[in-house]
Structure formats: C-alpha cells, structure tokens
Design a protein around this motif. Structure first.
Motif, short mmCIF file in Angstrom:
data_model
loop_
_atom_site.label_atom_id
_atom_site.label_comp_id
_atom_site.label_asym_id
_atom_site.label_seq_id
_atom_site.Cartn_x
_atom_site.Cartn_y
_atom_site.Cartn_z
N ALA A 192 5.81 -25.97 -39.88
CA ALA A 192 7.03 -26.85 -39.72
C ALA A 192 7.18 -28.65 -40.09
N ILE A 193 5.76 -28.71 -39.57
CA ILE A 193 4.98 -30.22 -40.47
C ILE A 193 5.59 -30.26 -41.95
N THR A 194 5.95 -31.45 -42.22
CA THR A 194 5.85 -31.97 -43.94
C THR A 194 5.28 -33.08 -43.61
N SER A 195 5.10 -33.55 -44.99
CA SER A 195 4.93 -35.31 -45.22
C SER A 195 5.61 -36.16 -44.71
N LYS A 196 6.98 -36.12 -44.04
CA LYS A 196 8.20 -37.02 -43.74
C LYS A 196 7.93 -36.39 -42.38
N THR A 197 7.30 -35.73 -41.78
CA THR A 197 7.32 -35.82 -40.08
C THR A 197 6.20 -37.21 -39.19
N LYS A 198 6.91 -38.04 -38.58
CA LYS A 198 6.37 -38.64 -37.84
C LYS A 198 5.96 -38.28 -36.66
N ILE A 199 6.31 -37.54 -35.34
CA ILE A 199 6.39 -37.61 -34.22
C ILE A 199 6.78 -35.81 -34.54
N VAL A 200 5.88 -35.16 -33.52
CA VAL A 200 6.51 -33.48 -32.53
C VAL A 200 6.45 -34.45 -31.24
N HIS A 201 7.75 -33.63 -30.73
CA HIS A 201 8.14 -33.56 -29.25
C HIS A 201 7.93 -32.41 -28.87
N LEU A 202 6.75 -32.78 -27.81
CA LEU A 202 6.10 -31.50 -27.26
C LEU A 202 6.13 -31.10 -26.18
N THR A 203 7.20 -29.96 -25.58
CA THR A 203 7.22 -29.62 -23.66
C THR A 203 6.05 -29.10 -24.23
N HIS A 204 5.40 -29.50 -22.77
CA HIS A 204 3.70 -29.06 -21.88
C HIS A 204 4.32 -27.31 -20.95
N VAL A 205 5.64 -27.54 -20.56
CA VAL A 205 5.93 -26.26 -19.47
C VAL A 205 7.94 -25.94 -19.46
N ILE A 206 7.77 -25.27 -20.67
CA ILE A 206 9.74 -25.44 -20.77
C ILE A 206 10.05 -25.35 -19.23
N ASN A 207 11.28 -25.83 -19.10
CA ASN A 207 11.94 -25.69 -18.57
C ASN A 207 12.21 -24.58 -17.82
N TRP A 208 13.02 -24.20 -19.01
CA TRP A 208 14.01 -22.60 -19.31
C TRP A 208 13.29 -21.75 -18.57
N THR A 209 11.90 -21.51 -18.50
CA THR A 209 11.06 -19.94 -18.59
C THR A 209 9.63 -20.57 -17.69
N GLY A 210 9.22 -21.85 -17.50
CA GLY A 210 8.05 -21.48 -17.06
C GLY A 210 7.07 -21.65 -18.29
N HIS A 211 7.03 -21.57 -19.37
CA HIS A 211 6.10 -21.29 -20.51
C HIS A 211 5.24 -22.22 -20.81
N ILE A 212 4.02 -22.45 -20.76
CA ILE A 212 2.55 -22.72 -20.87
C ILE A 212 2.15 -23.13 -22.41
N LEU A 213 2.98 -24.13 -22.90
CA LEU A 213 2.73 -24.43 -24.80
C LEU A 213 0.85 -24.34 -24.97
N PRO A 214 0.69 -24.60 -25.59
CA PRO A 214 -0.95 -25.32 -25.68
C PRO A 214 -0.73 -26.27 -26.67
N ALA A 215 -0.66 -26.81 -25.76
CA ALA A 215 -0.60 -28.99 -26.07
C ALA A 215 -1.75 -29.38 -26.26
N ARG A 216 -2.80 -29.00 -25.88
CA ARG A 216 -4.27 -29.69 -26.91
C ARG A 216 -4.89 -29.23 -28.41
N GLN A 217 -4.42 -27.82 -28.79
CA GLN A 217 -4.64 -27.59 -29.66
C GLN A 217 -3.13 -28.20 -30.79
N ILE A 218 -2.24 -28.08 -30.61
CA ILE A 218 -0.60 -28.52 -31.00
C ILE A 218 -1.54 -29.97 -31.05
N CYS A 219 -1.41 -31.31 -30.61
CA CYS A 219 -2.01 -31.88 -30.89
C CYS A 219 -2.77 -32.15 -32.04
N GLU A 220 -3.76 -31.55 -31.81
CA GLU A 220 -4.93 -31.44 -33.18
C GLU A 220 -4.95 -31.31 -33.84
N GLU A 221 -3.88 -30.28 -34.62
CA GLU A 221 -3.36 -29.99 -35.45
C GLU A 221 -2.79 -30.80 -36.05
#
Length: 421
Positions: A192-221
């Motif tokens: 979803a990242i394009t040449s115009k993307t400046k910011i990724v807003h990343l929820t580490h643990v989704i409050n609705w479901t408790g899903h833990i997202l792979p934050a370190r890998q997403i930041c790296e990419e």
C-alpha cells in the motif's frame, strides 16, 4: 504451613511494609528474583498475593481491563498521599517541589520502554500523545498516510480531520479478521506504500481484537521506502515485552492507565531524538522548534499526584516482571478460550496463537448481537466486559488482568456456553 508459604508471606510482607513506610525508595524498584517465586512457590500462591494487592469488587468480575485498568492499592495510596500533600499549598508543592520529580520518572520510564530519557514526554493518555504527533507533523496537500480499518477511532478521526482541512490523502488497509501470518500482514503494508506515502500509522495491538501486529518488520520495510512510522502502543506497553529502539518506530503514544495500572489520566509520548525539532507541539511552548522533548509538556496545570504515582505503578509492575506478567496474561486468555473454542456456535474474531495474541480475545455467539452477550454476562454472572460492533466484528472483548482468577474465568465460560446453548 509449608516453608515455601512462610517464606512467601515473609518476603511479600516486608516488601509491602517497605512500600507503605518509604514510598520514595520504590520509584525504581528492580523485579523480584524470578527464581524465588518460580522454584519455591506455586503459581496460586504468587498470583493470590497479586490479586490481594488490588481492591476487587465483591459482585462484579472486571474483564474489561483493556479499556482502563485498576490501580494496585499501593498506587492508590501514593496518589492519595500526594493529593493531600499538594492541597496543603498547591502552587508551592506542585510547581516548586513535585514538578522537579518528573525528571527521575522520565529516566525510569525510558529505561522501561527501551529508549533514551530525552525521547520521553509525560502526558495524560495515548490519544493526547498520538494527536500531538498527528497534528504536529508538517504534511502538505497530496501527501499520503497509511491507516487501517481497525485503528482506534480517536486516531482515525484525527487523520480524517487533517484530510478534511488540509487535503492530505488517507490510504486504507483492510486487515482480514483473524489473519495470523506476519509475512502477509507486512505485505499488506508494503503493497500500500506509494511514492507519495509519508507516514504509516501502525496500531501495535489492535484494541478491537487484541491482534498483535509485527511492528518491527513493518517499521523496517517502511524505512526502506523512506516512510516514517507512528506506533499506537496504547495496548502493548506493560502487556507484552517491547523495546522502542528495537522496534525502531519514529513516534509512539502510550496509555499508562491501561496495562501499567498507573493512575487514570496518565500517558507517555515517544519521539525519536532526531525528529523532535521538526514536530510541532499540540500545546504551544515558548520555543516550539526547540530540540527538547519537554516542549511537549506545556499542558498548564495537570494532576501532579497522578504523575507521582506512575513511579509506584512501575515498581509494582517490576515486582512481577514483564515476562512473567505477559506469560500469565496469555495463560489466562488461553484458559477460558480452550474451554469454549470447540463450541459450534462460538466464534473468535482474534488470532489465538501466542505470537499474535496475549491477554485480549474477542468472542461472538451465532445469532446473538454483541450487546446481548454483554448484557447477559453482566446480569446473570456479574461479568463485566465490553461489546464490540465494529467493521466485521460482532462480539464481546474479554480482557483479564493479573488480578483475575481462574474462578472468575470459569464463570465467564459458564455464561458463554449457557447463552450459546
């Protein structure tokens, strides 16, 4: 009485006595020796001591700790102490005495979160921290921000307001319910990242479901593509082990009154040191372009007693230990989930693997609305939880904490299976 129980009572009794007599000695308490509790005590002994450290209602089983958590008795006592102290001469004791105590607290919080003290600002909640970041970034019309359908509403609304006022563009990711594949989740972001993307807003643990997202890998990419990352860590600090410098996000916001069990209305802002100068404060200080993390603390009068008690919450957390706490929370979630997950009418909206979940799980019942489940559990079994009707989720979020007993969860199980038939 067994020798292990005598040692346990002696050890914890001395600890609590010290906390009561000399609170200033426990602002940077080290974790209790893991070997003492793990090798000489049963889990029931230790967790019963933890349970007795809270003020638990006799008739309500609180399983909505994800919204806001209660404070241990020692934290309540410190808050009440400093509240009485401040009231003796507010402008003197708050501004001339307690205001200076923020600096050692800043160091303790930074050490706990895995960053430098000059990257930590103390605020009132994760919404304030994250909106400081969202509204402080210098974005231009046409700049793109990556958000998801399961980000927290306050953050979604903040970004929507910037889109409405300034013409930035929001690109939305749809994270499939229960997706338990980190590589696929990372790909959703990178695709979803394009040449115009400046910011990724990343929820580490989704409050609705408790899903833990792979934050370190997403930041790296994201960084490979020159994109900054804001981490919504409202549900991760003191819930799961985390280190900000290892995750390598650029900004983050935390609620300390959730999993850390600090006083209500306490939070924390993280800004990577080389980003501070160019981030505008939400509340204007004298030098808004200064490279000083304290410029984000121009809040005016705040609750100094609440801030002072954060240190006691941190010391109480350390008396348990982050790893032990995470494992206990995951154990409690697995305890009730295993008893109901095979029921044909019970559905989970959360991934249940250890790497993708910890304390939080959201469960639904076929043919029942979320609010019906919530009301039934409260009225019939005294179980307080929260209904979630958001996007494709229709269930109740169950969030135990360290003081929750398995007896409490047995009542939850009984209520769910009875309602499911």
């Amino acid at each position: 009485m067994s020798n292990s129980r005598r040692k346990f009572i002696s050890h914890t009794g001395l600890t609590l006595a010290g906390m009561a007599l000399a609170p200033e000695l426990f602002t940077n308490q080290n974790p209790v020796d893991n070997n003492f509790f793990d090798t000489q005590l049963t889990n029931d002994d230790f967790w019963e001591w933890v349970r007795q450290s809270y003020t638990i209602h006799a008739n309500i089983i609180n399983l909505n700790n994800g919204g806001v958590s209660p404070q241990p008795k020692v934290v309540q006592e410190v808050f009440e102490h400093y509240n009485r102290y401040s009231n003796e001469a507010p402008s003197y004791f708050m501004w001339r005495i307690l205001d200076k105590s923020r600096e050692p607290l800043r160091k303790d919080l930074a050490a706990f979160a895995g960053c430098h003290p000059e990257e930590i600002s103390i605020c009132r909640n994760s919404s304030e921290a994250l909106e400081t970041i969202i509204f402080g970034l210098s974005l231009q019309k046409g700049d793109e921000v990556l958000v998801t359908n399961y980000d927290y509403p306050n953050m979604r609304n903040a970004w929507l307001q910037r889109q409405m006022r300034e013409g930035i563009k929001l690109n939305w990711i749809d994270i499939p319910i229960g997706l338990d594949d980190n590589d696929k989740i990372v790909k959703l972001y990178t695709d979803a990242i394009t040449s115009k993307t400046k910011i990724v807003h990343l929820t580490h643990v989704i409050n609705w479901t408790g899903h833990i997202l792979p934050a370190r890998q997403i930041c790296e990419e994201a960084h490979k593509k020159g994109v900054e990352v804001i981490l919504d860590a409202a549900h991760s600090l003191a819930h799961i082990e985390m280190n900000l410098h290892e995750i390598d996000c650029d900004y983050a916001g935390f609620s300390l009154h959730k999993w850390l069990c600090a006083p209500f209305g306490t939070g924390m802002l993280y800004v990577k040191q080389n980003k501070i100068e160019n981030l505008w404060p939400l509340f204007a200080p004298e030098k808004p372009k200064e490279n000083n993390i304290r410029k984000f603390e121009a809040l005016g009068t705040r609750s100094f007693p609440a801030e002072m008690a954060i240190g006691r919450a941190l010391s109480f957390h350390n008396s348990i230990g982050t790893k032990r706490k995470e494992e206990r929370l995951r154990y409690l979630k697995n305890y009730w989930v295993e008893k109901v997950k095979s029921h044909p009418k019970i559905k989970f909206y959360s991934p249940l693997s250890n790497h993708a979940s910890c304390a939080i799980a959201t469960v639904g019942i076929e043919g029942k609305k979320a609010h019906e489940i919530e009301n039934f559990l409260l009225e019939k079994y005294g179980v307080h939880c929260v209904s979630i009707e958001w996007q494709k989720v229709n269930g109740v979020r169950i969030t135990p904490h360290v003081y929750t007993s398995t007896d409490d969860l047995d009542k939850l199980v009984k209520g769910l299976t009875e309602l499911a038939g």
